[in-house]
Design an enzyme around this catalytic site. Structure first.
Site, PDB file in Angstrom:
ATOM      1  N   THR A  70      -2.164   3.904  -2.821  1.00 21.30           N
ATOM      2  CA  THR A  70      -1.571   4.552  -3.997  1.00 21.30           C
ATOM      3  C   THR A  70      -1.219   6.004  -3.686  1.00 21.30           C
ATOM      4  O   THR A  70      -0.111   6.469  -3.997  1.00 21.30           O
ATOM      5  CB  THR A  70      -2.551   4.480  -5.188  1.00 21.30           C
ATOM      6  OG1 THR A  70      -2.780   3.094  -5.488  1.00 21.30           O
ATOM      7  CG2 THR A  70      -2.005   5.191  -6.409  1.00 21.30           C
ATOM      8  N   ASN A 153       3.203  -7.917  -3.043  1.00 24.61           N
ATOM      9  CA  ASN A 153       1.804  -8.255  -3.276  1.00 24.61           C
ATOM     10  C   ASN A 153       1.609  -9.454  -4.198  1.00 24.61           C
ATOM     11  O   ASN A 153       0.561 -10.069  -4.183  1.00 24.61           O
ATOM     12  CB  ASN A 153       1.042  -7.045  -3.828  1.00 24.61           C
ATOM     13  CG  ASN A 153       1.782  -6.364  -4.951  1.00 24.61           C
ATOM     14  OD1 ASN A 153       2.950  -6.015  -4.818  1.00 24.61           O
ATOM     15  ND2 ASN A 153       1.126  -6.178  -6.073  1.00 24.61           N
ATOM     16  N   SER A 201      -2.788   0.881   3.535  1.00 20.93           N
ATOM     17  CA  SER A 201      -4.078   1.027   2.860  1.00 20.93           C
ATOM     18  C   SER A 201      -5.160   0.325   3.672  1.00 20.93           C
ATOM     19  O   SER A 201      -4.930  -0.772   4.194  1.00 20.93           O
ATOM     20  CB  SER A 201      -3.985   0.389   1.478  1.00 20.93           C
ATOM     21  OG  SER A 201      -5.259   0.289   0.894  1.00 20.93           O
ATOM     22  N   HIS A 203      -8.218  -0.990   2.725  1.00 19.69           N
ATOM     23  CA  HIS A 203      -9.065  -2.081   2.225  1.00 19.69           C
ATOM     24  C   HIS A 203      -8.404  -3.451   2.223  1.00 19.69           C
ATOM     25  O   HIS A 203      -9.047  -4.454   1.918  1.00 19.69           O
ATOM     26  CB  HIS A 203      -9.657  -1.731   0.842  1.00 19.69           C
ATOM     27  CG  HIS A 203      -8.708  -1.763  -0.304  1.00 19.69           C
ATOM     28  ND1 HIS A 203      -8.715  -2.769  -1.235  1.00 19.69           N
ATOM     29  CD2 HIS A 203      -7.730  -0.919  -0.686  1.00 19.69           C
ATOM     30  CE1 HIS A 203      -7.785  -2.529  -2.147  1.00 19.69           C
ATOM     31  NE2 HIS A 203      -7.175  -1.415  -1.836  1.00 19.69           N
ATOM     32  N   CYS A 327      -3.979  -5.331  -9.961  1.00 15.41           N
ATOM     33  CA  CYS A 327      -3.689  -4.075 -10.659  1.00 15.41           C
ATOM     34  C   CYS A 327      -3.229  -4.349 -12.081  1.00 15.41           C
ATOM     35  O   CYS A 327      -3.380  -3.530 -12.966  1.00 15.41           O
ATOM     36  CB  CYS A 327      -2.603  -3.310  -9.928  1.00 15.41           C
ATOM     37  SG  CYS A 327      -2.690  -3.546  -8.179  1.00 15.41           S
TER      38      CYS A 327
END
Ligand code: PLP
Length: 385
Positions: A70, A153, A201, A203, A327
């Protein structure tokens, strides 16, 4: 439990934790400190940067560590657009695709609300792909930046990034890609992709939550979003997350090595899973691109159900997945990504995403496919859709 929600997050890999451990314990220095502990932390950070740069085919100085995907997206979209506008006030438009993650979309909307930008949204086709022609059509002489994600995603569709970046480059427009879902599965060489900026990212790759990076080509100017002590060459202030950077670099290198031998195996398992679900669940619809999709993502709509009900039923049967993107969880509005593909709202609400990492086995997916057939049938029978 069969965990089929790797696109939401992954557990930290043992090798990653081992690499991070010293920087969380004995070697706990602040990289800005002028003593041996600080110097050791600064060395670890420099090594992590060089290792990540090797995977991205760029210079270490082009890598900025962030607190995750993000922040990397915020820095790319706001940072590049604002720096370009400062150099030339006529540059007051940004282009994003219709299927971007909120980290990109909301950053663009912020530019619109507070900095006088216009946001142009390039449409996708029914498979979620942006074509070079569609992109060319929305570009204007005032366009400062284009941001199109590498892989989606929610439906796993892969974009033709090198071709899209070329369209922007021919017109002197900066090009950013959100590679958060692509990392670990697709080539990340920034030169072959021809991108000016790219977000990653930790993770999603077996590193902890809260670490990420932004690649920015050296000649591209970037206005910082977080101001302070000038760390990360002034691009991102704040004491560096040394252990996080080490973890991310380790995870990236491991993912790169694994990509070559695991991609085909996982893609074959995905294809078998998709065809089993399509043939055993009446009315099931595959969402996203049939071929240009991440090896790790199978996404469907099951008309006549609700995605949330199917999810609950699947969890009762030991299968964990997602009903859209994590999200957006908690909101029962249909996913804007799915509606951008032309899927009607009532069908979009029946979406379920299965996503896996390289530890997935054929037995896992066979059990999951059986569970899906039962779960959808039971939701339809009970009328909980
Ligand atoms: N971009 C995409 C495509 C994502 O899937 C995600 C996370 O789901 C993000 C950005 C945000 O990354 P992070 O969770 O590291 O902030």
């Amino acid at each position: 439990m069969i965990f089929l929600d790797a696109a939401a997050t992954t557990p930290v890999r043992r090798e990653v934790l081992d690499a991070m451990w010293p920087y969380l314990t004995g070697e706990f220095g602040n990289p800005s400190s002028h003593h041996s502990l600080g110097e050791s932390a600064a060395r670890a950070l420099a090594d992590a940067r060089a290792s990540a740069a090797a995977v991205l085919g760029c210079r270490p100085g082009e890598v900025t560590f962030t607190s995750g995907g993000t922040e990397a997206d915020n820095l790319a979209v706001k940072g590049v657009a604002l720096a370009r506008q400062a150099a030339d006030p006529k540059l007051n438009r940004v282009v994003i695709s219709a299927v971007e993650h909120p980290a990109v979309e909301e950053s663009a909307r912020y530019l619109e609300r507070f900095h006088g930008f216009t946001v142009d949204v390039v449409p996708v086709d029914s498979t979620a792909q942006v074509t070079p022609e569609a992109l060319a059509e929305v570009l204007r002489p005032e366009t400062a930046l284009v941001s199109v994600m590498y892989a989606n995603n929610e439906v796993g569709t892969i974009q033709p990034i090198a071709r899209l970046a070329a369209v922007a480059r021919e017109r002197g427009i900066a090009f950013h890609t959100d590679a958060v879902q692509a990392a670990g599965w697709l080539p990340l060489d920034t030169k072959s992709l021809g991108v000016d900026a790219m977000s990653i990212s930790g993770h999603k790759l077996g590193a902890p939550k809260g670490c990420g990076l932004l690649y920015v080509r050296s000649r591209v100017r970037l206005e910082p979003v977080i101001h302070g002590g000038g760390q990360e060459r002034g691009r991102r202030s704040g004491t560096e997350n040394v252990a996080g950077a080490v973890g991310l670099a380790t995870a990236l290198a491991l993912a790169q090595a694994r990509q070559r031998d695991q991609q085909a195996r996982v893609a074959a398992l995905r294809d078998t899973f998709i065809s089993t679900v399509l043939s055993t669940v009446p009315g099931a619809i595959l969402t996203g691109h049939p071929a240009d999709r991440l090896p790790s993502v199978a996404s469907f709509c099951f008309p006549g159900t609700s995605g949330e009900s199917v999810l609950l039923e699947l969890e009762r049967q030991g299968v964990v997945c997602s009903s859209g993107s994590a999200c957006a969880a908690g909101s029962d509005a249909p996913s804007p990504v799915l509606t951008a593909l032309g899927i009607p709202a009532e069908v979009a609400q029946t979406a379920v995403r299965f996503s896996f990492d390289t530890s997935v086995t054929n037995e896992d997916l066979e059990s999951a496919a059986r569970a899906v057939t039962t779960a959808v049938a039971s939701v339809r029978t009970l009328g909980t859709g």
